[in-house]
Design a protein around this motif. Sequence first.
Motif, short mmCIF file in Angstrom:
data_model
loop_
_atom_site.label_atom_id
_atom_site.label_comp_id
_atom_site.label_asym_id
_atom_site.label_seq_id
_atom_site.Cartn_x
_atom_site.Cartn_y
_atom_site.Cartn_z
N ALA A 21 0.83 -1.20 0.00
CA ALA A 21 0.00 0.00 0.00
C ALA A 21 0.87 1.26 0.00
O ALA A 21 0.54 2.26 -0.66
N THR A 22 1.99 1.20 0.71
CA THR A 22 2.88 2.36 0.77
C THR A 22 3.59 2.59 -0.56
O THR A 22 3.72 3.74 -1.01
N VAL A 23 4.05 1.51 -1.19
CA VAL A 23 4.67 1.65 -2.51
C VAL A 23 3.72 2.34 -3.48
O VAL A 23 4.09 3.30 -4.17
N ASP A 24 2.48 1.87 -3.53
CA ASP A 24 1.49 2.45 -4.45
C ASP A 24 1.22 3.92 -4.13
O ASP A 24 1.14 4.76 -5.03
N LEU A 25 1.08 4.23 -2.85
CA LEU A 25 0.78 5.60 -2.45
C LEU A 25 1.95 6.53 -2.73
O LEU A 25 1.76 7.64 -3.26
N PHE A 26 3.16 6.11 -2.39
CA PHE A 26 4.33 6.94 -2.66
C PHE A 26 4.48 7.22 -4.16
O PHE A 26 4.83 8.34 -4.57
N ARG A 27 4.24 6.21 -4.97
CA ARG A 27 4.32 6.41 -6.43
C ARG A 27 3.26 7.38 -6.91
O ARG A 27 3.54 8.23 -7.77
N ASN A 28 2.07 7.29 -6.35
CA ASN A 28 1.01 8.23 -6.73
C ASN A 28 1.36 9.66 -6.33
O ASN A 28 0.85 10.61 -6.92
N GLU A 29 2.24 9.79 -5.35
CA GLU A 29 2.66 11.12 -4.89
C GLU A 29 3.95 11.59 -5.56
O GLU A 29 4.55 12.56 -5.13
N GLY A 30 4.37 10.88 -6.60
CA GLY A 30 5.48 11.36 -7.43
C GLY A 30 6.84 10.77 -7.16
O GLY A 30 7.81 11.12 -7.83
N ALA A 31 6.96 9.87 -6.19
CA ALA A 31 8.26 9.31 -5.86
C ALA A 31 8.64 8.17 -6.79
O ALA A 31 7.78 7.46 -7.33
N THR A 32 9.93 7.97 -6.96
CA THR A 32 10.46 6.75 -7.55
C THR A 32 10.64 5.77 -6.40
O THR A 32 11.40 6.05 -5.47
N VAL A 33 9.92 4.66 -6.42
CA VAL A 33 9.90 3.75 -5.28
C VAL A 33 10.38 2.37 -5.68
O VAL A 33 9.91 1.81 -6.69
N ILE A 34 11.29 1.82 -4.91
CA ILE A 34 11.76 0.45 -5.12
C ILE A 34 11.25 -0.36 -3.94
O ILE A 34 11.60 -0.11 -2.78
N GLY A 35 10.41 -1.34 -4.23
CA GLY A 35 9.87 -2.21 -3.20
C GLY A 35 10.70 -3.48 -3.10
O GLY A 35 11.02 -4.10 -4.11
N ALA A 36 11.06 -3.86 -1.89
CA ALA A 36 11.87 -5.05 -1.66
C ALA A 36 11.16 -5.99 -0.69
O ALA A 36 10.46 -5.54 0.21
N ASP A 37 11.36 -7.28 -0.89
CA ASP A 37 10.77 -8.26 0.01
C ASP A 37 11.53 -9.57 -0.12
O ASP A 37 12.22 -9.79 -1.12
N ALA A 38 11.39 -10.42 0.90
CA ALA A 38 12.05 -11.73 0.86
C ALA A 38 11.25 -12.73 0.05
O ALA A 38 11.72 -13.84 -0.22
N VAL A 39 10.01 -12.35 -0.33
CA VAL A 39 9.17 -13.23 -1.15
C VAL A 39 8.81 -12.51 -2.44
O VAL A 39 8.91 -11.28 -2.54
N LYS A 40 8.35 -13.26 -3.42
CA LYS A 40 7.99 -12.67 -4.70
C LYS A 40 6.79 -11.73 -4.55
O LYS A 40 5.94 -11.91 -3.69
N GLY A 41 6.78 -10.73 -5.40
CA GLY A 41 5.68 -9.78 -5.37
C GLY A 41 6.17 -8.34 -5.26
O GLY A 41 5.40 -7.41 -5.44
N ALA A 42 7.46 -8.16 -5.00
CA ALA A 42 8.06 -6.83 -4.93
C ALA A 42 8.99 -6.63 -6.12
O ALA A 42 9.19 -7.54 -6.93
N ASP A 43 9.57 -5.44 -6.24
CA ASP A 43 10.48 -5.15 -7.35
C ASP A 43 11.78 -5.93 -7.22
O ASP A 43 12.36 -6.35 -8.22
N ILE A 44 12.23 -6.10 -5.99
CA ILE A 44 13.53 -6.73 -5.72
C ILE A 44 13.38 -7.75 -4.60
O ILE A 44 12.71 -7.48 -3.60
N LEU A 45 14.01 -8.90 -4.76
CA LEU A 45 14.06 -9.88 -3.69
C LEU A 45 15.21 -9.54 -2.76
O LEU A 45 16.36 -9.43 -3.20
#
Length: 250
Positions: A21-45
């Motif tokens: 939810a934060t990644v989506d909101l930050f992007r809507n507010e103009g930021a370049t956002v890189i989402g990371a997670d230990a599981v699939k579903g983010a930009d970076i593992l």
Amino acid sequence: MGRLQGKIAIVTGAASGIGKATVDLFRNEGATVIGADAVKGADILADAGSETAVETLIKNVVAKHGGLDIMFANAGVSGGFASIAEQTAEDWAEILRVNLIGPFLAIKYAAPFIHKRGGGSIICTASVAGLRSGAGGAAYSASKAGVVNLVQTAAQQLSGSNIRVNAICPGLIETGMTKPIYDLARDRGKADRLGELNPMARGGEPIEIAQAALWLASNDSSYVNGSAITVDGGLASSHPTTRRFDIRML
């Protein structure tokens, strides 16, 4: 719109729930956002509790995008509700590794790059469970209490850097971590009782935490530093629950 225009942000635990939810909101507010997670579903593992992974993640983002302005150390694990008597040292080590060492690593490696950009914001996800007992298991609660102290200490050690370090303390939020609680309540026909212990009488949504993260990431909170912001429907005003275990089990 545009409250984070031109900013570069990293969000961990980004595959679902609060992070997504934060990644989506930050992007809507103009930021370049890189989402990371230990599981699939983010930009970076990336494993948020691994020093090598966190250092590499931050350096790669800076190399690709030219800097870093916002670090949201959101990744965490619950560890369940087992009592102190039932948990092992290994259980505690893993929970602390992700929930407390993870934010420490995020601060350590993000701060120098944020400083090079003239300052910015570091946000860590703590919990109302870290403020007093009654809202989580022992290891989880201890790890989140550590996060609250960590942001206070980091804010002091980064004095003069124009880097603000704050924590968000969510209450009951419907995420992947709390899915078993929500599923159990719905299966028993008691979904209406979710969140009944807080004055709002409901659970929260990931977007409600994301909105708090947006405020802390933006200049709207320019004089907020070393704080733990509760977003919990008022739960932390009481925590009217307790869990006992048989002392004879020790």
